[in-house]
Design an enzyme around this catalytic site. Structure first.
Site, mmCIF file in Angstrom:
data_model
loop_
_atom_site.group_PDB
_atom_site.id
_atom_site.type_symbol
_atom_site.label_atom_id
_atom_site.label_comp_id
_atom_site.label_asym_id
_atom_site.label_seq_id
_atom_site.Cartn_x
_atom_site.Cartn_y
_atom_site.Cartn_z
ATOM 1 N N ASP A 153 47.205 26.862 39.887
ATOM 2 C CA ASP A 153 47.248 27.970 38.942
ATOM 3 C C ASP A 153 48.678 28.251 38.497
ATOM 4 O OD1 ASP A 153 46.978 30.428 37.576
ATOM 5 O OD2 ASP A 153 45.247 30.956 38.791
ATOM 6 N N HIS A 174 44.362 28.066 36.561
ATOM 7 C CA HIS A 174 43.919 29.411 36.197
ATOM 8 C C HIS A 174 42.570 29.416 35.477
ATOM 9 C CE1 HIS A 174 45.002 33.619 36.004
ATOM 10 N NE2 HIS A 174 44.721 33.679 34.721
ATOM 11 N N SER A 199 42.053 37.524 37.013
ATOM 12 C CA SER A 199 43.473 37.561 36.701
ATOM 13 C C SER A 199 43.977 39.004 36.782
ATOM 14 C CB SER A 199 43.723 36.923 35.335
ATOM 15 O OG SER A 199 45.082 36.641 35.144
#
Length: 680
Positions: free
Chosen positions: A617, A652, A532
């Protein structure tokens, strides 16, 4: 198999008189069959490159899985007359949520068997479990897409039936009022920002729900919770640098919420109730490492706040926990957590003793207000996680559970340490390391350097049974506690954001160079990993120092910083202006452009790269890593491996289920082992 080459469609992006050309902008067309085709071709290419490791991946998966006790359960905690626990059964991916009335000897009452609920779904996540005050109903949220958008439903715990009530597009969590009929919950807007608090009455349609609060400022997000005392329902509205709270008595669900303290730029605070007072953790009056204050429930504005624990420059207050007889304050000093226990009657004031060189500890599940038992967790890079009940009055401990690692694991076979590297501006950056005791540290030692470095989030030196597969094959695992996190307090965070963001990248690079200089490894055997915002770190670092690493794993990486932060329709963008800056401001635009990984890909050699993403995501849209890989393929001048692995079913957080995500870990490890020539 040849690597896929994405077609180029020129897109001019202009801002502040500056023109950027984005030839792969078209990849953000999620519904375009050509986009899906390209992602699938990249997946096939990844599969072909990693094909020689398939058997090894399967072995690694089974090895990781074999260390985990399949028939396992959590330590029960007591709330409102019931003991609650979560159980895992052998061969099943999902938890079973249970409770027992009064004593642990009573029979199980199954709240949810998520294994049954998840049948037929490629992804399934149940969260936000909330039991009504009279213990008869339970609300919960379900996301079966992995976009973190939940549908709330309510289960009658007496009959086992679901009520007709159904509330969509929520964060999943909800709060019961004392009447057992009123439910408060949070809704998301089109950008997935939590922006509204609604009130639902049982037995009515969600279309009849009442809007209680709407957050108009797009840089703020809202949430709702009940005080530990269960006397108040509290709405929080927070941005990166400011907070505001509203509250009502939990037995008055139809009254109007009262503002606790109006928001002010750079005034951060959080609240908890005790007796006739609220306790407040705040940075008021430039207390950058926070202090603890209190105020009467009838006079909550900041001019009434009274200091309880003063601000200390060397001690960062991470949080606090209130009990009937005790206050527990979590503090971080020189990077390590300390837990200060204070009796309200001033009869006791002491710290829990911790002895390891690098470790982490923290308050656990403590919903019971009227108890002298503090439940906390403890772990280190070599010590499996323990759940400990500590009697604050008698100062005695009982280990309720220590993480069981199956197989031949022995913590004495591993060694950990904390060392410090000097950054280019003179700051000292901590590094937590762990390796097998038989691993000799030298230029030939493979070392995986992990970091994150954003949002004030600290990567703790936790134990991981999955990591043992690396350590047992001669890898050193290191965590760089770089700026942008809060390892060394709030200033450590402030020095790694906005117009100081580059400190995050330079800290990581300087840590890597230090590890090479002291001959713990060399560039030929050094590997980077981050996810991330940590994926942004990976992207920036390989642009700055492309020959420093042999390989890099970038998980769901945030790499198209300028374009994303200019698009306020993308989830999370507006709420992030105080983290990265607002590129509508010329100064921030050009600063971001200098480090944005996608904007700085050049014709040069890059390390071996494994890049992962999820089609659904909600945090970092799939097209960021997809565009990045396409541009790298076009411009890089080396013959190193470049892989894009898109999970077409998830978002995610990766795969749902207890063991499915281990396949992703095994694939990443196999990639690293392949680069090291390790085949078994």
């Amino acid at each position: 198999m040849q690597a896929p080459i994405a077609k180029k469609i020129e897109k001019k992006l202009e801002k502040h008189g500056d023109i950027r050309i984005d030839n792969y902008y078209w990849l953000n067309e999620r519904e375009n069959p050509e986009v899906i085709k390209y992602l699938e071709e990249e997946n096939k290419y990844t599969e072909s490159i990693l094909k020689p490791t398939e058997e090894f991946q399967a072995k690694l998966f089974e090895e990781m899985k074999s260390r985990i006790k399949e028939d396992d359960s959590s330590v029960p905690y007591k709330l409102n007359g019931y003991w609650y626990l979560t159980e895992f059964q052998k061969g099943k991916e999902y938890p079973i949520h249970k409770r027992r009335k009064d004593t642990l000897d009573n029979k199980d009452e199954i709240l949810f068997d998520v294994n049954l609920m998840a049948e037929g779904h490629a992804y399934y996540n149940l969260g936000g479990i909330s039991v009504s005050p009279d213990n008869s109903l339970c609300s919960f949220g379900v996301d079966n897409v992995s976009r973190r958008i939940y549908t709330i439903q309510i289960k009658d715990l007496k009959t086992g039936q679901l009520l007709d009530d159904k509330i969509e597009n929520t964060t999943g969590g909800s709060v019961w009022s004392a009447d057992n009929e009123t439910l408060f919950y949070t809704r998301k807007d089109d950008t997935l920002r939590a922006y509204q608090i609604w009130k639902h009455k049982l037995g009515t349609s969600s279309s009849d729900d009442i809007l209680v609060f709407e957050e108009k400022d797009e840089t703020f997000s809202v949430y709702i919770y009940k005080s530990k005392s269960r006397d108040y329902i509290i709405i929080g509205s927070s941005s990166t640098v400011s907070d505001e709270y509203r509250f009502i008595p939990s037995n008055e669900p139809d009254t109007e919420f009262k503002i606790f303290q109006e928001r002010e730029r750079d005034l951060e605070y959080s609240i908890e109730h005790f007796g006739d007072e609220f306790y407040i953790q705040t940075n008021k009056d430039d207390a950058f490492n926070f202090k603890l204050m209190k105020t009467s429930i009838n006079a909550t504005e900041q001019n009434n706040w009274i200091e309880v624990i003063p601000h200390r420059e060397e001690v960062f207050i991470e949080g606090f926990e209130i009990f009937k007889n005790y206050l527990v304050v979590e503090e971080r000093t020189n990077g390590l957590i300390q837990m200060n226990i204070k009796a309200w009657d001033n009869s006791q004031d002491y710290y829990l003793p911790f002895s390891e060189e690098t470790y982490t500890a923290g308050s656990g599940t403590n919903p019971d207000f009227d108890t002298n038992i503090l439940r906390y967790g403890y772990t280190s890079l070599t010590t499996p996680t323990s759940v400990i009940d500590f009697d604050m009055k008698n100062q005695t401990s009982e280990i309720k559970k220590e993480q069981i690692v199956l197989g031949d694991f022995n913590k004495e076979n591993y060694t950990s340490e904390r060392i410090w590297a000097e950054a280019r501006d003179g700051e000292k950056v901590a590094i937590s390391l762990v390796h097998h005791k038989d691993t000799k540290l030298s230029k030939d030692t493979p070392l995986l350097l992990y970091a994150y470095g954003s949002y004030g989030y600290t990567i703790e030196p936790n134990f991981s049974s999955v990591r043992l597969s690396l350590l047992d094959r001669g890898f050193v695992y290191a965590i760089a506690h770089i700026r942008g996190g809060q390892y060394l307090g709030r200033e450590w965070y402030e020095d790694g954001k906005m117009l100081d963001k580059k400190n995050t990248f330079f800290d990581y690079i300087d840590v890597a160079k230090h590890l090479i200089n002291i001959e713990y490894t060399s560039s030929a055997h050094l590997y980077g990993m981050g996810g991330s915002a940590g994926g942004l770190l990976m992207g920036a670092v390989i642009n700055y120092e492309p020959t420093l690493f042999n390989g890099v794993v970038a998980q769901v990486p945030f790499v198209d910083v300028v374009t994303t932060m200019l698009d306020d329709t993308i989830p999370l963008t507006t709420g992030e202006y105080d983290e990265w800056g607002n590129p509508n401001d010329k100064e921030y635009y050009f600063y971001m452009k200098e480090y944005s990984p996608y904007d700085n890909v050049e014709k040069k050699a890059y390390p071996n790269l494994y890049i992962s993403t999820g089609l659904h995501d909600s945090q970092v849209q799939y097209w960021e890593p997809a565009k990045w890989v396409a541009k790298l393929r076009e411009l890089k001048t080396d013959d190193n491996i470049l892989l894009l692995d898109t999970n077409m079913d998830t978002g995610h957080g990766g795969a749902s289920g207890r063991f499915e995500s281990l396949k992703e870990d095994a694939k990443e490890d196999a990639f690293l082992f392949m680069l090291e020539g390790i085949t078994k």
